[in-house]
Design an enzyme around this catalytic site. Sequence first.
Site, PDB file in Angstrom:
ATOM      1  N   ARG A 141      51.878  34.261  40.505  1.00 22.45           N
ATOM      2  CA  ARG A 141      52.031  34.561  39.073  1.00 22.45           C
ATOM      3  C   ARG A 141      53.170  33.725  38.480  1.00 22.45           C
ATOM      4  O   ARG A 141      53.808  34.127  37.516  1.00 22.45           O
ATOM      5  CB  ARG A 141      52.281  36.049  38.866  1.00 22.45           C
ATOM      6  CG  ARG A 141      51.051  36.901  39.159  1.00 22.45           C
ATOM      7  CD  ARG A 141      51.142  38.265  38.522  1.00 22.45           C
ATOM      8  NE  ARG A 141      50.062  39.131  38.932  1.00 22.45           N
ATOM      9  CZ  ARG A 141      48.880  39.202  38.316  1.00 22.45           C
ATOM     10  NH1 ARG A 141      48.627  38.441  37.285  1.00 22.45           N
ATOM     11  NH2 ARG A 141      47.965  40.030  38.748  1.00 22.45           N
ATOM     12  N   THR A 195      38.903  37.548  36.123  1.00 27.26           N
ATOM     13  CA  THR A 195      39.804  38.695  36.219  1.00 27.26           C
ATOM     14  C   THR A 195      38.968  39.923  36.529  1.00 27.26           C
ATOM     15  O   THR A 195      37.967  40.180  35.840  1.00 27.26           O
ATOM     16  CB  THR A 195      40.658  38.979  34.964  1.00 27.26           C
ATOM     17  OG1 THR A 195      41.185  40.308  35.079  1.00 27.26           O
ATOM     18  CG2 THR A 195      39.893  38.893  33.656  1.00 27.26           C
ATOM     19  N   ARG A 254      44.942  47.008  33.143  1.00 24.53           N
ATOM     20  CA  ARG A 254      46.240  47.011  32.447  1.00 24.53           C
ATOM     21  C   ARG A 254      46.093  47.385  30.978  1.00 24.53           C
ATOM     22  O   ARG A 254      46.706  48.335  30.498  1.00 24.53           O
ATOM     23  CB  ARG A 254      46.865  45.617  32.560  1.00 24.53           C
ATOM     24  CG  ARG A 254      48.072  45.400  31.676  1.00 24.53           C
ATOM     25  CD  ARG A 254      48.667  44.047  31.876  1.00 24.53           C
ATOM     26  NE  ARG A 254      49.102  43.903  33.258  1.00 24.53           N
ATOM     27  CZ  ARG A 254      50.166  44.492  33.767  1.00 24.53           C
ATOM     28  NH1 ARG A 254      50.930  45.242  33.009  1.00 24.53           N
ATOM     29  NH2 ARG A 254      50.486  44.336  35.036  1.00 24.53           N
ATOM     30  N   GLY A 283      46.265  37.293  39.713  1.00 20.16           N
ATOM     31  CA  GLY A 283      45.784  38.153  40.799  1.00 20.16           C
ATOM     32  C   GLY A 283      44.522  37.582  41.418  1.00 20.16           C
ATOM     33  O   GLY A 283      43.702  36.998  40.711  1.00 20.16           O
ATOM     34  N   ASP A 308      43.909  35.733  31.669  1.00 22.48           N
ATOM     35  CA  ASP A 308      44.561  35.322  30.420  1.00 22.48           C
ATOM     36  C   ASP A 308      45.890  34.610  30.646  1.00 22.48           C
ATOM     37  O   ASP A 308      46.213  33.671  29.915  1.00 22.48           O
ATOM     38  CB  ASP A 308      44.698  36.496  29.437  1.00 22.48           C
ATOM     39  CG  ASP A 308      45.336  37.718  30.052  1.00 22.48           C
ATOM     40  OD1 ASP A 308      45.547  37.737  31.280  1.00 22.48           O
ATOM     41  OD2 ASP A 308      45.632  38.655  29.294  1.00 22.48           O
ATOM     42  N   ASP A 327      38.369  41.514  31.032  1.00 24.64           N
ATOM     43  CA  ASP A 327      38.703  41.741  29.629  1.00 24.64           C
ATOM     44  C   ASP A 327      39.055  40.475  28.853  1.00 24.64           C
ATOM     45  O   ASP A 327      39.717  40.555  27.811  1.00 24.64           O
ATOM     46  CB  ASP A 327      39.840  42.773  29.518  1.00 24.64           C
ATOM     47  CG  ASP A 327      41.102  42.356  30.258  1.00 24.64           C
ATOM     48  OD1 ASP A 327      41.120  41.266  30.867  1.00 24.64           O
ATOM     49  OD2 ASP A 327      42.074  43.128  30.225  1.00 24.64           O
ATOM     50  N   ASP A 335      39.689  42.725  35.866  1.00 27.00           N
ATOM     51  CA  ASP A 335      39.788  43.614  34.699  1.00 27.00           C
ATOM     52  C   ASP A 335      38.649  43.366  33.705  1.00 27.00           C
ATOM     53  O   ASP A 335      38.350  44.216  32.868  1.00 27.00           O
ATOM     54  CB  ASP A 335      41.123  43.410  33.968  1.00 27.00           C
ATOM     55  CG  ASP A 335      42.315  43.888  34.776  1.00 27.00           C
ATOM     56  OD1 ASP A 335      42.132  44.677  35.723  1.00 27.00           O
ATOM     57  OD2 ASP A 335      43.446  43.467  34.466  1.00 27.00           O
TER      58      ASP A 335
HETATM   59  O1  F6P Z   1      45.280  41.146  36.360  1.00 29.87           O
HETATM   60  C1  F6P Z   1      44.506  41.966  37.139  1.00 29.87           C
HETATM   61  C2  F6P Z   1      45.300  43.053  37.779  1.00 29.87           C
HETATM   62  O2  F6P Z   1      44.465  43.474  38.769  1.00 29.87           O
HETATM   63  C3  F6P Z   1      45.726  44.203  36.863  1.00 29.87           C
HETATM   64  O3  F6P Z   1      44.770  45.185  36.634  1.00 29.87           O
HETATM   65  C4  F6P Z   1      46.920  44.740  37.611  1.00 29.87           C
HETATM   66  O4  F6P Z   1      47.788  45.441  36.770  1.00 29.87           O
HETATM   67  C5  F6P Z   1      47.545  43.518  38.123  1.00 29.87           C
HETATM   68  O5  F6P Z   1      46.496  42.611  38.371  1.00 29.87           O
HETATM   69  C6  F6P Z   1      48.394  43.756  39.345  1.00 29.87           C
HETATM   70  O6  F6P Z   1      48.574  42.573  40.052  1.00 29.87           O
HETATM   71  P1  F6P Z   1      49.837  42.144  40.913  1.00 29.87           P
HETATM   72  O7  F6P Z   1      50.499  43.384  41.401  1.00 29.87           O
HETATM   73  O8  F6P Z   1      49.236  41.312  41.980  1.00 29.87           O
HETATM   74  O9  F6P Z   1      50.716  41.343  40.012  1.00 29.87           O
END
Ligand code: F6P
Length: 344
Positions: free
Chosen positions: A72, A125, A171, A10, A103, A129, A127
């Site tokens: 991704r 990230t 997440r 992301g 990660d 984390d 997040d």
């Molecule tokens: O990894 C970060 C994050 O923002 C998470 O909190 C979220 O679940 C995910 O990315 C969603 O990303 P995408 O919809 O772009 O795969």
Amino acid sequence: MRIGVLTGGGDAPGLNAAIRAVARKALADGNEVAGVRNGWAGLVRDQGVGLIDPHQVSGVLAVGGTMLGTSRVNPLSDESAMAAVIDHFRSEGLDALIAIGGDDTLSVARALSDRGLPVVGVPKTMDNDLQVTEYCIGFDSAVAIVTEALDRLHTTAAAHHRVMVVEVMGRDTGWVAVMGGLAGGADLIVIPEFPVSLQDIVAHLRSRRERGRDFSIVVVAEGARIDGLAEATAETGPRDAFGHLLLSRRGVGPQLADGIETETGFEARVTVLGYTQRGGAPTAYDRIWATRVGAAGYDLAVSSEFGRIPVKRGDGIATAELAEVVAGQRRVPEDLYRLAEVFY
Ligand code: F6P
């Protein structure tokens, strides 16, 4: 030396600041920087690398997203994809690769490093984390967006005497929810680390009404599992290439608002902050941190400290093994979670 740089997973505010830092340092040293397009996809499918010149990193410091694109795509899911990454790394004439990501991206970087590819990481990230590092690019910007949203939602919640459920990203961990909730004065924060049931939430909202609080702001992390909300505990649904459930489709926030209204009769509304938390300009903190950690990633690459990653430790930058950083998630500690409860 030709150093490749990619951004994976992301996006997050501050990525361009990190790319700019890598490029400016490399160009000052007389090295070349090759931008890999769209994360690992760029090397799996050989989407070509473009040499970054000084003009391309001019004016990007304050710009969100990533000038390199991201994806991704997961080469770990297929041995031939890993082989393609290694082949394309060589055919593009790269001497080192800086992978900026969370990660998932860094797990791929670690696996490539284990196979002898000269790779370093940079932690990103929103997040926040990743293990070992105390900070990841993008988190401060996300918290600032949540804070502003909570400030705005307070006035409308108060005017209508409503329960306002605010779904934020997170997440596996609740860093954005807890820090945003602390900064924005949340009346309840629900995060994956500390499960609560719908009945616990309802009891808390009733007790607030009894205390004369006729509106409430409930912040819920998208990954929270809430006993009593069937859909919000489900493990089924569409997943991404790394096997993660698409939490934006699971909809814990809307289900929680419905559950609260049904159980209490209090009027409830939901706001899903979603991708606004990842979009737009980075805060000053993210610009500065991304510049420092991007430059540190470059330093690791030129000194051939492969398989390593710069991390935040106190006010400074230390380095760690990629393997340590992807070994698990850094979870919200109980004392921080309990501190937020004081203000409920
Ligand atoms: O990894 C970060 C994050 O923002 C998470 O909190 C979220 O679940 C995910 O990315 C969603 O990303 P995408 O919809 O772009 O795969």
